[in-house]
Structure formats: C-alpha cells, structure tokens
Motif scaffolding. Sequence first.
Motif, PDB file in Angstrom:
ATOM      1  N   UNK A  51       9.981  76.590  24.672  1.00 57.38           N
ATOM      2  CA  UNK A  51      10.596  77.614  25.518  1.00 57.38           C
ATOM      3  C   UNK A  51       9.703  77.858  26.746  1.00 57.38           C
ATOM      4  N   UNK A  52      10.286  77.687  27.938  1.00 56.55           N
ATOM      5  CA  UNK A  52       9.520  77.906  29.172  1.00 56.55           C
ATOM      6  C   UNK A  52       9.994  79.132  29.938  1.00 56.55           C
ATOM      7  N   UNK A  53      11.211  79.603  29.616  1.00 57.39           N
ATOM      8  CA  UNK A  53      11.749  80.754  30.340  1.00 57.39           C
ATOM      9  C   UNK A  53      12.642  81.548  29.389  1.00 57.39           C
ATOM     10  N   UNK A  54      12.497  82.857  29.426  1.00 55.36           N
ATOM     11  CA  UNK A  54      13.295  83.735  28.568  1.00 55.36           C
ATOM     12  C   UNK A  54      14.081  84.685  29.462  1.00 55.36           C
ATOM     13  N   UNK A  55      15.392  84.660  29.340  1.00 59.11           N
ATOM     14  CA  UNK A  55      16.241  85.512  30.170  1.00 59.11           C
ATOM     15  C   UNK A  55      16.236  86.950  29.692  1.00 59.11           C
ATOM     16  N   UNK A  56      16.669  87.869  30.541  1.00 54.29           N
ATOM     17  CA  UNK A  56      16.757  89.273  30.144  1.00 54.29           C
ATOM     18  C   UNK A  56      17.670  89.443  28.930  1.00 54.29           C
ATOM     19  N   UNK A  57      17.232  90.229  27.977  1.00 51.75           N
ATOM     20  CA  UNK A  57      18.042  90.478  26.790  1.00 51.75           C
ATOM     21  C   UNK A  57      17.841  89.478  25.671  1.00 51.75           C
ATOM     22  N   UNK A  58      17.103  88.402  25.930  1.00 50.46           N
ATOM     23  CA  UNK A  58      16.797  87.423  24.876  1.00 50.46           C
ATOM     24  C   UNK A  58      15.514  87.863  24.169  1.00 50.46           C
ATOM     25  N   UNK A  59      15.643  88.295  22.938  1.00 49.69           N
ATOM     26  CA  UNK A  59      14.494  88.896  22.245  1.00 49.69           C
ATOM     27  C   UNK A  59      13.947  88.050  21.105  1.00 49.69           C
ATOM     28  N   UNK A  60      14.670  87.005  20.707  1.00 49.40           N
ATOM     29  CA  UNK A  60      14.259  86.247  19.518  1.00 49.40           C
ATOM     30  C   UNK A  60      13.098  85.288  19.776  1.00 49.40           C
ATOM     31  N   UNK A  61      12.929  84.879  21.046  1.00 45.94           N
ATOM     32  CA  UNK A  61      11.918  83.866  21.351  1.00 45.94           C
ATOM     33  C   UNK A  61      11.065  84.284  22.537  1.00 45.94           C
ATOM     34  N   UNK A  62       9.863  83.716  22.597  1.00 45.76           N
ATOM     35  CA  UNK A  62       8.967  83.966  23.724  1.00 45.76           C
ATOM     36  C   UNK A  62       8.517  82.632  24.291  1.00 45.76           C
ATOM     37  N   UNK A  63       7.998  82.677  25.502  1.00 49.02           N
ATOM     38  CA  UNK A  63       7.494  81.449  26.136  1.00 49.02           C
ATOM     39  C   UNK A  63       6.444  80.804  25.243  1.00 49.02           C
ATOM     40  N   UNK A  64       6.539  79.474  25.151  1.00 50.54           N
ATOM     41  CA  UNK A  64       5.586  78.727  24.332  1.00 50.54           C
ATOM     42  C   UNK A  64       6.072  78.439  22.922  1.00 50.54           C
ATOM     43  N   UNK A  65       7.158  79.086  22.492  1.00 55.69           N
ATOM     44  CA  UNK A  65       7.706  78.807  21.162  1.00 55.69           C
ATOM     45  C   UNK A  65       8.250  77.385  21.105  1.00 55.69           C
ATOM     46  N   UNK A  66       7.975  76.714  19.998  1.00 56.38           N
ATOM     47  CA  UNK A  66       8.548  75.386  19.737  1.00 56.38           C
ATOM     48  C   UNK A  66       9.872  75.597  19.014  1.00 56.38           C
ATOM     49  N   UNK A  67      10.962  75.049  19.564  1.00 58.18           N
ATOM     50  CA  UNK A  67      12.286  75.306  18.993  1.00 58.18           C
ATOM     51  C   UNK A  67      13.151  74.055  18.942  1.00 58.18           C
ATOM     52  N   UNK A  68      14.097  74.076  18.014  1.00 59.79           N
ATOM     53  CA  UNK A  68      15.211  73.134  18.034  1.00 59.79           C
ATOM     54  C   UNK A  68      16.451  73.967  18.302  1.00 59.79           C
ATOM     55  N   UNK A  69      17.183  73.594  19.349  1.00 58.94           N
ATOM     56  CA  UNK A  69      18.414  74.296  19.716  1.00 58.94           C
ATOM     57  C   UNK A  69      19.580  73.385  19.371  1.00 58.94           C
ATOM     58  N   UNK A  70      20.476  73.865  18.540  1.00 59.33           N
ATOM     59  CA  UNK A  70      21.625  73.068  18.146  1.00 59.33           C
ATOM     60  C   UNK A  70      22.599  72.916  19.318  1.00 59.33           C
ATOM     61  N   UNK A  71      23.548  72.019  19.167  1.00 61.86           N
ATOM     62  CA  UNK A  71      24.453  71.702  20.277  1.00 61.86           C
ATOM     63  C   UNK A  71      25.688  72.584  20.329  1.00 61.86           C
ATOM     64  N   UNK A  72      25.803  73.539  19.393  1.00 57.61           N
ATOM     65  CA  UNK A  72      26.971  74.416  19.410  1.00 57.61           C
ATOM     66  C   UNK A  72      26.667  75.694  18.649  1.00 57.61           C
ATOM     67  N   UNK A  73      27.572  76.649  18.782  1.00 61.75           N
ATOM     68  CA  UNK A  73      27.537  77.867  17.974  1.00 61.75           C
ATOM     69  C   UNK A  73      28.945  78.445  17.918  1.00 61.75           C
ATOM     70  N   UNK A  74      29.344  78.959  16.740  1.00 62.99           N
ATOM     71  CA  UNK A  74      30.684  79.537  16.588  1.00 62.99           C
ATOM     72  C   UNK A  74      30.739  80.978  17.090  1.00 62.99           C
ATOM     73  N   UNK A  75      31.980  81.490  17.210  1.00 60.74           N
ATOM     74  CA  UNK A  75      32.146  82.871  17.692  1.00 60.74           C
ATOM     75  C   UNK A  75      31.990  83.905  16.577  1.00 60.74           C
ATOM     76  N   UNK A  76      32.285  83.482  15.326  1.00 62.06           N
ATOM     77  CA  UNK A  76      32.249  84.365  14.146  1.00 62.06           C
ATOM     78  C   UNK A  76      33.272  85.499  14.222  1.00 62.06           C
ATOM     79  N   UNK A  77      34.316  85.311  15.024  1.00 55.32           N
ATOM     80  CA  UNK A  77      35.352  86.350  15.156  1.00 55.32           C
ATOM     81  C   UNK A  77      36.766  85.808  14.923  1.00 55.32           C
TER      82      UNK A  77
END
Length: 353
Positions: free
Chosen positions: A71-97
């Motif tokens: 992670x190199x940049x964290x947008x406003x309101x994104x609280x789960x991650x901080x710069x420097x975190x090593x992550x795997x981001x999946x290619x999709x996410x459902x709406x759950x609604x």
Amino acid sequence: MMSEMNAAVLHGKEDLRLERIAVPEAGHGEIVVQVGAALTCGTDLKVYRRGYHAMMLKPPILFGHELAGVVTQVGPGATKFTRGDRVVALNSAPCDKCYFCGRGQQNLCEDLLFNNGAYAEFIRIPSRIVEKNTLTIPDSIPFEHAALTEPLACVVRGLEESGAKAGDSMIVIGAGPIGLMFMHVAELAGVDVIAVVKRQDQVATAKLFGARQVVQIGTEDAVEAARALTPEGRGADIVIEAVATPATWHWAVEMVRKGGVVNFFGGPPSGTKVQLDTNRLHYGDITLKASFHHTPQTCRTAFDLITSGRFKCAEAITGRVGLDEVPAVFAAMMTRSGGVREIKTAVFPGGVR
C-alpha cells in the motif's frame, strides 16, 4: 511520488501494449498498491485471444487481475490499511445486498464489482474491494505466492460445491493452471485424484500436483482408460472439467459413476452448445453443475492454504519476467513457445529479483 507509470493496456484482439499512463490516485475509501508481483492467468489469455470479456472488460483497458503488493496511498475514509502494508487485493467484491448475495451466492452478485490492471507499477483498489476482499500478507509470504489467492479461491469454491470429501475418487480433465490447482487442493482434502492430460510433459506435472494416476489422451481412449482406474471401473465420484470444450464436457459425463457429480468448471466461448445422453443422466442419477468465480469466504480459505505453507506455491510459478516482457509472454502463451512446463508466469514491475 511518480506522476506516470508503465502499464499493460489491452487494445483489442491479441493487441497488448506497454504504455505510460498516469499513476492512479486513491479516492474515498480506496487504496493504491504498488504491485510487487502479478500472475498470468488462463482467463487473461482468453481475453487476450478474444479482445474483450463480456462481464469484466472492454478495450482499451488496463489488464491483469492476480496481484499482491504494498500500500502506497490511502484515501480518505479508508481505515483498514496503512502505507507500507503488504496486501493481496482480490479482483472483485460482491454488494451483499442483492437477491443472490442474500442467498449465499455472492459469486453471482448482480453488482459484482471487478477490478483489472495488475500488469502495472501501481493499481487502484476500489473501496468495496478494500473493505471486503483485501487481505494482509504475512512478511514470510512472497508476493507472487500471495497472488495465487484469486485463482485458488475459484478452485476451492469448485471443490466445495462438488461435495468432495476424503476418500472420494475424482477425475480432473485438463492440466492447465486451474486443473493442476484442482488436483492439488483435492489431494490435500484426502481425495484420490486421476488426471486426464494432453501432453507428455503434463504427466509428471500432474503427479507433482497430487494426481496418483494419469491418463494421457491420444495414447489411449481417454474415457475407457480413466474409468478403468476408478474402483471396479464404475467411474469417479466426482469429475472436474477444466478444459472448456464440448468434447471434454462429453467425456466428463461418461467418466462419472452413477449417482456422481460432474462440475463443468471450464468457461467455454459464448454460444457453445453440447448434446448430452439424457438416458445416462436420468437413469444414472447424475448431478451436473458448474462453478463460476469465488466468494469472500473461499478467498480466505485459499489464502489460508497459501499462508499455511500447505499449497505448492513455488511449483505453480514456472516463469519470472519484468513488466516490459508481458506482451511477449502473452504472444508466447498463444503458441506455447515459452517452454514445455509453463503454469504461471510471475510479473515483477520492479524488476525480476
């Protein structure tokens, strides 16, 4: 931070170009990830061959969807991650609604949000994927191993949906990356695996990934030979079709035992039709099903398989290239000229280490 980056852009059928584009910016709830490693995929190859994907992308568009990085940049309101975190981001996410999410079928979400652009120096992760389908990678796990999470999550769901349990017999048709993953995950679950492969070089690979017995087509009648390897020749409890041709769909139905399950996992081109023996299906009490994509839960199951060290990640990665080589890699995949035993090629935008 850099204002421009290198990225692979798909312009149409077999037209993939490395271009200079603007580095993405993180919007509300979003993050930007510096790609540590991205992996080639059979779906990407299909899209490259056809020039588009009806559900996921229309050119010109950023390309690639299996990745891990920092992670190199964290947008406003994104609280789960901080710069420097090593992550795997999946290619999709459902709406759950929606209707399907409410019935535990998030893979069929009516508003399934896809993300592409893994073959690049940086990628923007939409807020919904940040919230629901981005996972923190332990320091001990290389980026290229973590990036296997997405395809493995699809396979895990396919195995779960097939009702596989320890002691079952399973035939896997196809020894591409997905077929091999099925063999390995099934073996880890205590399933007895028979592989049906095309090329001689795939025989040893299938055994490496957990097939106890292997049938090579062309050398013998595939259906007869595969059935002969099942208990009393009655056919397998489960057959996984991972090739996506009408011929292999037919084989799958002929290779399964009475009362067994066929999972048509391979995705054939739009408009493909097959004719199946209704007598065999009805009187054989055969279950036919198909499995598409993954869910947040199977993503986590797959991630646990990888981070626990149980899954053979290193063996699944048979090539390592820099970002500038991506167009050539896909051209080579079309002709299989890149080497005999290619499974996954890892792309390192920062250069091959």
